[in-house]
Structures are given as C-alpha cells and as structure tokens.
Write a protein that holds these residues in place. Structure first.
Motif, short mmCIF file in Angstrom:
data_model
loop_
_atom_site.label_atom_id
_atom_site.label_comp_id
_atom_site.label_asym_id
_atom_site.label_seq_id
_atom_site.Cartn_x
_atom_site.Cartn_y
_atom_site.Cartn_z
N ARG A 6 42.85 52.28 35.60
CA ARG A 6 43.16 51.30 36.28
C ARG A 6 44.43 50.56 36.42
N GLN B 58 45.34 49.68 40.12
CA GLN B 58 44.23 48.84 40.56
C GLN B 58 44.94 47.33 40.98
N ASP B 59 44.40 46.99 42.23
CA ASP B 59 44.85 45.53 42.65
C ASP B 59 44.45 44.46 41.82
N LYS C 66 47.22 52.63 51.08
CA LYS C 66 47.34 52.70 49.61
C LYS C 66 48.51 53.36 49.05
#
Length: 133
Positions: free
Chosen positions: A20, A23-24, A62
């Motif tokens: 995580r 993660q955005d 990304k």
C-alpha cells in the motif's frame, strides 16, 4: 533453537502493508477534529507537519519510485486538549501541469514512469517545473 530463530527472523522480515506504500490517497481535508481515546496533555500545543507523497498515478502513467509521488502536506494542530487535522496536496506547478494534461509532467524523477514519458530533450528538461518537494 535454530527453528525458533528462523521463525522469528521470518516473522520480522514480512513487510506488512508495503503493497500500500505507493497507493494513491486523493482525498483532502481541512481542519477536521480528530476523535480519539485518551487525552492530550495540556503542554502539547502547536502544530506538527508531515510531508510525503500522496499520489503516484496520473492518467495512464504511474510513478515507479516511492520518492516520486506528488507532494502532500499533513498537519495536526494541538490546542486545548483537542487535535485537528488537515491534509492537502502541495499546489506545485508540477502537479497543476500534470492535472491539466492528465499525465505526469516532465520533471526530475528518481525513476521513470510506467509507461515511460516522452522525453522533451535537454531544453524541455531545463524548463520543467521541479517544485514537487
């Protein structure tokens, strides 16, 4: 004894939650009261700031390095035994340009995006906003 040692090493070598890390976290909040158990000492007054990446993707691209995320500033304010929290993206030219074109803008990154951005050459690199601190 050797089995116990190996088990202990394996238990501590797991990076729980590591997946995580990139993660955005797109939500922003302003001056929200934090609910908690316990109490804050009266001498704890002022603000605590923490900066770090909050977004790693834009459009189809990304970022691939943990240092490259769009900067986000978190603030905890302590006053009269209460805590308030604010979390906002740094309104950098790098973020604003990226949002405008829905792609990661050209600038200094620790590692190239996936898929790679189109290289604008040396002049484009010199003109790039490198204000995502």
């Amino acid at each position: 004894m050797r089995v116990a040692l190996v088990a202990a090493v394996l238990a501590f070598s797991e990076d729980v939650g590591y997946e995580r890390l990139m993660q955005d976290s797109l939500d922003e909040v302003t001056d929200v009261e934090v609910t908690m158990s316990g109490s804050i000492p009266s001498y704890a007054a002022g603000s605590f700031f923490l900066t770090g990446p909050g977004r790693f993707s834009m459009g189809k691209e990304k970022m691939t390095h943990v240092f490259d995320g769009f900067a986000k500033v978190h603030k905890w304010s302590f006053k009269d035994g209460k805590v308030r929290f604010t979390s906002k993206f740094l309104p950098s030219e790098f973020l604003n340009n990226s949002l405008a074109k829905n792609a990661v803008d050209w600038g200094v990154l620790a590692q190239e995006t996936d898929p790679p951005r189109r290289n604008p050459g040396p002049i484009g690199f010199l003109k790039a906003p490198n204000d995502n601190q």
